[in-house]
Scaffold this motif. Structure first.
Motif, PDB file in Angstrom:
ATOM      1  N   LEU A   1       0.780  -1.142  -0.162  1.00  0.00           N
ATOM      2  CA  LEU A   1      -0.006   0.011   0.085  1.00  0.00           C
ATOM      3  C   LEU A   1       0.844   1.189   0.064  1.00  0.00           C
ATOM      4  O   LEU A   1       1.891   1.449   0.645  1.00  0.00           O
ATOM      5  CB  LEU A   1      -0.786   0.048   1.214  1.00  0.00           C
ATOM      6  CG  LEU A   1      -2.040  -1.063   1.207  1.00  0.00           C
ATOM      7  CD1 LEU A   1      -2.542  -1.163   2.694  1.00  0.00           C
ATOM      8  CD2 LEU A   1      -3.080  -1.297   0.133  1.00  0.00           C
TER       9      LEU A   1
ATOM     10  N   LEU B   1       0.850   5.791   0.012  1.00  0.00           N
ATOM     11  CA  LEU B   1       0.170   7.230  -0.039  1.00  0.00           C
ATOM     12  C   LEU B   1       1.010   8.198  -0.426  1.00  0.00           C
ATOM     13  O   LEU B   1       2.441   8.159  -0.392  1.00  0.00           O
ATOM     14  CB  LEU B   1       0.175   7.360   1.517  1.00  0.00           C
ATOM     15  CG  LEU B   1      -0.654   8.658   2.111  1.00  0.00           C
ATOM     16  CD1 LEU B   1      -2.133   8.544   1.448  1.00  0.00           C
ATOM     17  CD2 LEU B   1      -0.729   8.888   3.518  1.00  0.00           C
TER      18      LEU B   1
ATOM     19  N   ARG C   1      -3.012  10.740  -3.272  1.00  0.00           N
ATOM     20  CA  ARG C   1      -3.352   9.547  -3.796  1.00  0.00           C
ATOM     21  C   ARG C   1      -3.240   8.282  -2.914  1.00  0.00           C
ATOM     22  O   ARG C   1      -2.137   8.689  -2.000  1.00  0.00           O
ATOM     23  CB  ARG C   1      -2.786   9.193  -5.209  1.00  0.00           C
ATOM     24  CG  ARG C   1      -1.323   9.187  -5.074  1.00  0.00           C
ATOM     25  CD  ARG C   1      -0.466   9.030  -6.478  1.00  0.00           C
ATOM     26  NE  ARG C   1       0.679   9.256  -6.597  1.00  0.00           N
ATOM     27  CZ  ARG C   1       1.399   9.340  -7.639  1.00  0.00           C
ATOM     28  NH1 ARG C   1       0.844   9.794  -8.760  1.00  0.00           N
ATOM     29  NH2 ARG C   1       2.638   9.390  -7.475  1.00  0.00           N
ATOM     30  N   PHE C   2      -4.065   7.410  -2.840  1.00  0.00           N
ATOM     31  CA  PHE C   2      -3.794   5.907  -2.188  1.00  0.00           C
ATOM     32  C   PHE C   2      -4.194   4.957  -2.810  1.00  0.00           C
ATOM     33  O   PHE C   2      -4.950   5.002  -3.619  1.00  0.00           O
ATOM     34  CB  PHE C   2      -4.803   6.129  -0.928  1.00  0.00           C
ATOM     35  CG  PHE C   2      -4.674   5.139   0.128  1.00  0.00           C
ATOM     36  CD1 PHE C   2      -3.772   4.817   0.800  1.00  0.00           C
ATOM     37  CD2 PHE C   2      -5.752   3.996  -0.058  1.00  0.00           C
ATOM     38  CE1 PHE C   2      -3.730   3.466   1.642  1.00  0.00           C
ATOM     39  CE2 PHE C   2      -5.555   2.909   0.659  1.00  0.00           C
ATOM     40  CZ  PHE C   2      -4.712   2.733   1.641  1.00  0.00           C
ATOM     41  N   GLY C   3      -3.227   3.942  -2.831  1.00  0.00           N
ATOM     42  CA  GLY C   3      -3.357   2.630  -3.741  1.00  0.00           C
ATOM     43  C   GLY C   3      -2.605   1.635  -3.150  1.00  0.00           C
ATOM     44  O   GLY C   3      -1.854   1.619  -2.111  1.00  0.00           O
ATOM     45  N   TYR C   4      -2.303   0.689  -4.278  1.00  0.00           N
ATOM     46  CA  TYR C   4      -1.581  -0.524  -4.062  1.00  0.00           C
ATOM     47  C   TYR C   4      -0.641  -0.468  -5.483  1.00  0.00           C
ATOM     48  O   TYR C   4      -1.228  -0.532  -6.309  1.00  0.00           O
ATOM     49  CB  TYR C   4      -2.309  -1.565  -3.716  1.00  0.00           C
ATOM     50  CG  TYR C   4      -1.573  -3.071  -3.697  1.00  0.00           C
ATOM     51  CD1 TYR C   4      -1.031  -3.220  -2.234  1.00  0.00           C
ATOM     52  CD2 TYR C   4      -1.278  -3.910  -4.782  1.00  0.00           C
ATOM     53  CE1 TYR C   4      -0.058  -4.540  -2.327  1.00  0.00           C
ATOM     54  CE2 TYR C   4      -0.606  -4.938  -4.622  1.00  0.00           C
ATOM     55  CZ  TYR C   4       0.122  -5.372  -3.374  1.00  0.00           C
ATOM     56  OH  TYR C   4       0.787  -6.466  -3.305  1.00  0.00           O
ATOM     57  N   GLN C   5       0.736  -0.765  -5.187  1.00  0.00           N
ATOM     58  CA  GLN C   5       1.693  -1.022  -6.388  1.00  0.00           C
ATOM     59  C   GLN C   5       2.117  -2.655  -5.890  1.00  0.00           C
ATOM     60  O   GLN C   5       2.694  -2.799  -4.749  1.00  0.00           O
ATOM     61  CB  GLN C   5       2.441  -0.091  -6.465  1.00  0.00           C
ATOM     62  CG  GLN C   5       3.522   0.064  -5.501  1.00  0.00           C
ATOM     63  CD  GLN C   5       4.706   1.199  -5.703  1.00  0.00           C
ATOM     64  OE1 GLN C   5       4.091   2.104  -6.419  1.00  0.00           O
ATOM     65  NE2 GLN C   5       5.933   0.836  -5.538  1.00  0.00           N
TER      66      GLN C   5
ATOM     67  N   ARG D   1       0.318  -0.432 -10.680  1.00  0.00           N
ATOM     68  CA  ARG D   1      -0.113   0.061  -9.486  1.00  0.00           C
ATOM     69  C   ARG D   1      -1.640   0.706  -9.728  1.00  0.00           C
ATOM     70  O   ARG D   1      -1.693   1.187 -10.862  1.00  0.00           O
ATOM     71  CB  ARG D   1       0.517   1.542  -8.780  1.00  0.00           C
ATOM     72  CG  ARG D   1       0.627   2.662  -9.598  1.00  0.00           C
ATOM     73  CD  ARG D   1       1.534   3.700  -9.119  1.00  0.00           C
ATOM     74  NE  ARG D   1       1.688   4.940 -10.076  1.00  0.00           N
ATOM     75  CZ  ARG D   1       2.648   5.675  -9.556  1.00  0.00           C
ATOM     76  NH1 ARG D   1       3.301   5.689  -8.529  1.00  0.00           N
ATOM     77  NH2 ARG D   1       2.649   6.816 -10.472  1.00  0.00           N
TER      78      ARG D   1
ATOM     79  N   TYR E   1      -4.684   3.147  -7.922  1.00  0.00           N
ATOM     80  CA  TYR E   1      -4.963   3.861  -6.853  1.00  0.00           C
ATOM     81  C   TYR E   1      -6.035   4.972  -7.120  1.00  0.00           C
ATOM     82  O   TYR E   1      -6.330   5.046  -8.403  1.00  0.00           O
ATOM     83  CB  TYR E   1      -3.753   4.826  -6.575  1.00  0.00           C
ATOM     84  CG  TYR E   1      -3.177   5.516  -7.766  1.00  0.00           C
ATOM     85  CD1 TYR E   1      -3.553   6.749  -8.060  1.00  0.00           C
ATOM     86  CD2 TYR E   1      -2.273   4.888  -8.698  1.00  0.00           C
ATOM     87  CE1 TYR E   1      -2.978   7.525  -9.255  1.00  0.00           C
ATOM     88  CE2 TYR E   1      -1.878   5.486  -9.909  1.00  0.00           C
ATOM     89  CZ  TYR E   1      -2.199   6.928 -10.028  1.00  0.00           C
ATOM     90  OH  TYR E   1      -1.602   7.629 -11.230  1.00  0.00           O
TER      91      TYR E   1
ATOM     92  N   GLN F   1      -7.236   8.870  -6.722  1.00  0.00           N
ATOM     93  CA  GLN F   1      -6.332  10.214  -6.802  1.00  0.00           C
ATOM     94  C   GLN F   1      -7.172  11.543  -6.718  1.00  0.00           C
ATOM     95  O   GLN F   1      -8.297  11.442  -7.577  1.00  0.00           O
ATOM     96  CB  GLN F   1      -5.556  10.315  -7.969  1.00  0.00           C
ATOM     97  CG  GLN F   1      -4.907  11.474  -8.243  1.00  0.00           C
ATOM     98  CD  GLN F   1      -3.743  11.491  -9.427  1.00  0.00           C
ATOM     99  OE1 GLN F   1      -2.732  11.697  -9.198  1.00  0.00           O
ATOM    100  NE2 GLN F   1      -4.266  11.105 -10.591  1.00  0.00           N
TER     101      GLN F   1
ATOM    102  N   ILE G   1      -9.819   7.178 -10.501  1.00  0.00           N
ATOM    103  CA  ILE G   1      -9.303   5.733 -10.200  1.00  0.00           C
ATOM    104  C   ILE G   1      -8.156   5.688 -11.512  1.00  0.00           C
ATOM    105  O   ILE G   1      -8.684   5.680 -12.448  1.00  0.00           O
ATOM    106  CB  ILE G   1     -10.470   4.549 -10.421  1.00  0.00           C
ATOM    107  CG1 ILE G   1     -11.373   4.864  -8.972  1.00  0.00           C
ATOM    108  CG2 ILE G   1      -9.486   3.436 -10.320  1.00  0.00           C
ATOM    109  CD1 ILE G   1     -12.628   3.957  -8.936  1.00  0.00           C
TER     110      ILE G   1
ATOM    111  N   GLN H   1       5.800   9.585  -3.091  1.00  0.00           N
ATOM    112  CA  GLN H   1       4.824   8.642  -2.325  1.00  0.00           C
ATOM    113  C   GLN H   1       5.769   7.734  -1.399  1.00  0.00           C
ATOM    114  O   GLN H   1       7.060   7.745  -1.683  1.00  0.00           O
ATOM    115  CB  GLN H   1       4.264   7.825  -3.505  1.00  0.00           C
ATOM    116  CG  GLN H   1       4.964   6.848  -4.275  1.00  0.00           C
ATOM    117  CD  GLN H   1       4.110   5.843  -5.058  1.00  0.00           C
ATOM    118  OE1 GLN H   1       3.096   6.379  -5.597  1.00  0.00           O
ATOM    119  NE2 GLN H   1       4.478   4.605  -5.096  1.00  0.00           N
TER     120      GLN H   1
END
Length: 219
Positions: free
Chosen positions: A61, A63, A89-93, A112, A114, A116, A137, A216
């Motif tokens: 995860l 940020l 932004r927040f997500g997964y890579q 990734r 996320y 945003q 997205i 990030q």
């Protein structure tokens, strides 16, 4: 000279030992990657293990925050259409390949997804308040070329869909975003990026451009 020769032999022996893999204590999770990439020599396996370890550090995860400026309606030559932009932004890579992606090397190619948010500080104009705000997205592909232990540099390409308000319109509408840029990874978990993002509405009769620098952190 004899002493120098002995020291040189010891050093070469140490370097050679570094390429050896202790299979008795090797984590079984590495074997699936050894089979996927068909690595058999100790040197290749050692390199693959190092890349897998580094890819794990860059996977998780994340940020991020960013700032820059927004050019409203890039097809219009009116002056004064630049606004300060900010985003989060927040997500997964992941830099680990799936078993359907043996052509992608671990630690070199990442993906990734996320959510945003990007907004601007509005500017009062004769036609009203000029502004931009969006929630998208996004999905990106990243190519990182390792430079040194924990350091890498490469390119970013991606696209996104979402909702936005733009120009002098206060009503939200469907938007599409494409982005490209350059990224630097340092100490594995940290990443700096420079990106150009192009945004348009569903009718493709308006287009904005975002020039942003961001940071990030991968947890």
């Amino acid at each position: 000279m004899r002493r120098i020769g002995i020291l040189l032999c010891l050093f070469l022996g140490f370097v050679y030992a570094q390429d050896d893999v202790n299979y008795n204590s090797l984590d079984p999770s590495y074997y699936k990657y050894m089979k996927l990439y068909d690595k058999t020599s100790s040197k290749d396996i050692k390199k693959l293990i190092n890349n897998i370890d580094e890819a794990h550090k860059k996977t998780g995860l994340f940020l991020g925050i960013s700032g820059g400026y927004f050019s409203n309606d890039v097809a219009n030559d009116d002056e004064g259409n630049y606004l300060f932009a900010y985003g989060a932004r927040f997500g997964y890579q992941s830099f680990l390949p799936s078993f359907f992606e043996s052509i992608f090397l671990p630690n070199y190619v990442g993906r990734r997804v996320y959510i945003q948010y990007i907004g601007t500080i509005g500017k009062e104009r004769p036609l009203g308040m000029l502004n931009f705000s969006s929630i998208f997205i996004n999905g990106d592909m990243m190519i990182d070329v390792p430079i040194f232990n924990g350091f890498a540099a490469g390119i970013i390409m991606g696209a996104g869909l979402g909702s936005m308000t733009s120009n002098y319109n206060a009503n939200s509408e469907f938007g599409v975003m494409v982005n490209a840029g350059f990224g630097i990874t340092f100490f594995s978990h940290n990443r700096l990026e420079l990106e150009l993002k192009l945004v348009t509405n569903k009718d493709i009769d308006w287009m904005g451009a975002l020039f942003m620098a961001g940071y990030q952190y991968v947890f």
